[in-house]
Design a protein around this motif. Structure first.
Motif, PDB file in Angstrom:
ATOM      1  N   UNK B 139     -40.370 -37.831  -1.324  1.00  0.00           N
ATOM      2  CA  UNK B 139     -40.643 -36.647  -2.138  1.00  0.00           C
ATOM      3  C   UNK B 139     -42.121 -36.572  -2.479  1.00  0.00           C
ATOM      4  N   UNK B 140     -42.682 -37.734  -2.898  1.00  0.00           N
ATOM      5  CA  UNK B 140     -44.097 -37.714  -3.273  1.00  0.00           C
ATOM      6  C   UNK B 140     -44.985 -37.435  -2.066  1.00  0.00           C
ATOM      7  N   UNK B 142     -44.191 -35.666   0.402  1.00  0.00           N
ATOM      8  CA  UNK B 142     -44.012 -34.290   0.873  1.00  0.00           C
ATOM      9  C   UNK B 142     -45.046 -33.368   0.244  1.00  0.00           C
ATOM     10  N   UNK B 143     -45.638 -33.821  -0.863  1.00  0.00           N
ATOM     11  CA  UNK B 143     -46.666 -33.031  -1.531  1.00  0.00           C
ATOM     12  C   UNK B 143     -48.037 -33.376  -0.983  1.00  0.00           C
ATOM     13  N   UNK B 144     -48.900 -32.397  -0.818  1.00  0.00           N
ATOM     14  CA  UNK B 144     -50.292 -32.751  -0.549  1.00  0.00           C
ATOM     15  C   UNK B 144     -50.854 -33.452  -1.783  1.00  0.00           C
ATOM     16  N   UNK B 145     -51.584 -34.536  -1.559  1.00  0.00           N
ATOM     17  CA  UNK B 145     -52.030 -35.365  -2.671  1.00  0.00           C
ATOM     18  C   UNK B 145     -52.895 -34.608  -3.653  1.00  0.00           C
ATOM     19  N   UNK B 147     -53.127 -31.422  -4.274  1.00  0.00           N
ATOM     20  CA  UNK B 147     -52.425 -30.390  -5.034  1.00  0.00           C
ATOM     21  C   UNK B 147     -51.592 -31.033  -6.139  1.00  0.00           C
ATOM     22  N   UNK B 148     -50.921 -32.135  -5.798  1.00  0.00           N
ATOM     23  CA  UNK B 148     -50.107 -32.817  -6.804  1.00  0.00           C
ATOM     24  C   UNK B 148     -50.993 -33.358  -7.921  1.00  0.00           C
TER      25      UNK B 148
END
Lengths: 354, 296
Positions: B139-140, B142-145, B147-148
């Motif tokens: 899940x983590x 799956x996010x662009x770093x 942006x997160x």
């Protein structure tokens, strides 16, 4: 006479293939569902930890306690946390990401408006990355350990080390201010601002549809620099991966066979080996596409490019939380989508999985 | 001199320490043969020295404003020129090495152990623990770093500490993945079975026997990751979400020079070059370490 020995390469029946695909698809779907669930959990969690009181944002600082309480109930903040989460998930799935305080539009409408600009930028960026990165990687693999390989390695390491926003600034300084080769920040020159009716939302295509070639040229001159800056980001990754795939392929026996047959080295490398190296490369290109969506956050800020990245940072700086979380969620969802797509595409182009 | 190398390179070491030192020396010899890696090492050592001796190297107070001397081009007194508040850019870059090092160290200290523990536990225990933890990393990842990290900083509020927290939250999953992959190989080994038969607890096995063997690949991973951390930290600083003024953070310095980029190019250019050099240093070092430390 019929042979009793079955050929080792047995063609799978249609039913078998379909069954395998159904199995793969269901497994992928479960993965995607879990990831999306986790995504929502993270954005919900972020929305909960913000120190800004969402009720005060609605009713204002001087609201009476009764008004405050009514708004709190209306926003569903009196319910237990899991119920709030369920409501949030329900809203997201019906396409309700809330309203942006900054633009006073719904976040979904805002994102629909700005997303094509980002798509345009990231797509051309990936294209540039492939056009430069793949040949660079192939050359590095062919001349493994010699100077072209070292040059490619150094270019790659630089690509990993340059902050994209600084590269954008330097690009503007050199190509726009000093040399005047490209248009400045923004998506179109002042003369062409808002002249083209959006159809696809991608300015160059819309202008071409209207047959306004001056506008196409203008759009291109504004697009080419930010897209190149983004492309530089992916050159490093694409060339590095291409190199390692090509090194694997060039050691295979079919390459020796092709050489023995007397094919030219060019044909061996670019037709035979490259053809096979391309299969894993599909995934790499997809990953770099996703990274360019990420890189666009900073690039768009530099180039005043009205895309999703700038929307995100603008909302961020104005503490417009609905817009921030909506944008984050959309980028996350696009990531998952591209990942899935690259998985499927990778399977389609790989004959072994058929 | 010869006695030392003899002691280190002997084929029959007489003590454990000698064997271990000998191994390290051999690795160092292999590392030294890689010129790019040596360049990387030199850059990082230089970074450490500049950070340690910043007051001696800087030619001016990095925070001292002098509005009479605003936006001066590079010259003998101000090697890299001055910014819009008349501060000496060279001195600010010199002190900026400290900010960069603090960010990098805090991220390493927080992310390394967490990723290691999660990954080793996940790989060693297997089963539903493994599935749950790996889903979490999925899940983590799956996010662009960036942006997160942006979303977290937006929630926590801008500032150096919050930027570090946000980067750490987004940075641990790859470490967990590496540690897990290593653990999966290690736990199949016979000596782990032997230790288990001796009655060692699972925690003991994970901490004392699995974790130390994961370290080399994690160190490589960390070094390569540092460049990314520096770039994300600079990005947050550039957006005004990282270190707050007047702290001389390089990303924020570029942001400050953005408005004058066409007329006073030096304000934004030099901090960017500093970021490039340091990130390149970590990348080169990590590349070299990878060749030496894990041959796979």
């Amino acid at each position: 006479m019929t042979s009793v020995v079955e050929s080792p390469v047995r063609r799978r029946s249609w039913g078998e293939t379909a069954g395998r695909w159904a199995k793969i698809a269901s497994r992928e779907l479960v993965t995607v569902a879990i990831t999306i669930f986790g995504l929502l959990l993270i954005t919900f969690f972020i929305a909960r930890v913000i120190p800004i009181d969402p009720v005060l944002a609605v009713v204002g600082d001087n609201a009476r306690p009764e008004t405050y309480e009514a708004a709190r109930i209306e926003l569903g903040l009196d319910k237990p946390l899991w119920q709030q989460f369920a409501i949030y998930v329900g809203k997201v799935f019906t396409g309700d990401l809330g309203r942006s305080v900054l633009t006073s539009n719904t976040v979904v409408d805002d994102i629909k408006r700005v997303f094509p600009a980002t798509l345009e930028l990231a797509t051309l960026g990936t294209l540039i990355g492939c056009l430069l990165g793949i040949p660079l990687g192939v050359v590095a693999a062919v001349y493994q350990g010699r100077w072209p390989d070292q040059v490619a390695r150094i270019i790659g390491l630089f690509g990993y080390s340059i902050p994209v926003f600084w590269l954008g600034l330097m690009g503007l300084l050199l190509f726009y201010a000093k040399l005047g080769w490209v248009g400045g920040p923004g998506r179109a020159g002042v003369a062409f601002q808002d002249l083209i009716t959006p159809v696809t939302g991608i300015l160059m295509i819309d202008a071409a549809l209207e047959g306004d070639w001056d506008a196409v040229r203008d759009a291109w001159s504004h697009l080419v620099l930010p897209a190149s800056v983004l492309g530089m980001l992916s050159v490093a990754y694409i060339s590095r991966m291409t190199r390692s795939f090509m090194i694997t392929e060039l050691q295979q026996q079919y390459v020796i066979a092709a050489r023995v047959k007397g094919l030219s080295e060019f044909r061996v490398v670019w037709r035979h080996a490259m053809h096979n190296a391309f299969v894993p490369l599909v995934t790499v290109i997809a990953v770099s596409y996703m990274h360019l969506l990420e890189g666009s956050v900073l690039t768009e800020t530099i180039f005043a490019w009205p895309g999703l990245g700038r929307y995100l940072t603008n909302s961020l700086l104005n503490a417009d939380m609905n817009a921030v979380l909506g944008g984050t969620l959309v980028i996350g969802a696009v990531f998952i989508g591209v990942n899935l797509l690259s998985d499927i595409l990778g399977r389609l182009v790989d004959p072994r999985t058929r | 001199m010869t006695t030392w190398t003899d002691y280190l390179l002997t084929d029959s070491p007489s003590s454990r320490r000698q064997a271990r030192l000998g191994q390290m020396y051999r690795k160092w010899l292999a590392f030294r043969r890689n010129p790019l890696a040596m360049v990387g090492l030199c850059i990082i050592v230089a970074l450490l020295l500049v950070a340690a001796f910043a007051p001696l190297i800087a030619t001016a107070d990095p925070l001292a404003q002098n509005l009479d001397r605003r936006l001066l081009p590079p010259s003998g007194t101000n090697v890299f020129g001055t910014d819009s508040l008349g501060r000496d850019i060279f001195s600010r870059i010199v002190y900026g090495t400290r900010v960069t090092l603090v960010i990098v160290l805090l991220v390493v200290v927080s992310v390394g152990p967490i990723g290691l523990l999660i990954g080793a536990t996940s790989g060693y225990l297997g089963g539903w623990v493994d599935r749950a933890l790996m889903r979490m990393t999925d899940v983590f990842m799956a996010f662009p770093r960036l942006v997160l990290a942006l979303a977290f900083v937006a929630a926590l509020g801008p500032g150096l500490e919050n930027a570090v927290i946000a980067i750490a939250i987004t940075a641990w999953p790859p470490y967990a993945r590496v540690a897990r992959a290593e653990t999966l190989i290690i736990r199949q080994q016979d000596y782990i079975a032997a230790i288990r038969l001796q009655g060692a607890s699972q925690w003991r096995i994970v901490w004392k026997h699995v974790v130390p063997l994961c370290l080399p690949s994690l160190i490589v991973r960390t070094t390569l990751d540092m460049a990314g951390v520096i770039l994300i930290a600079a990005g947050l600083g550039f957006l005004g979400l990282g270190a707050q003024p007047p702290i001389p953070e390089w990303g924020a310095m570029i942001s400050a020079g953005r408005e004058q980029i066409f007329d006073q190019w030096w304000v934004a250019t030099f901090p960017g070059i500093a970021i490039c050099i340091v990130a390149l240093g970590f990348n080169l070092l990590g590349d070299g370490l990878r060749d030496v430390m894990d041959a796979r």
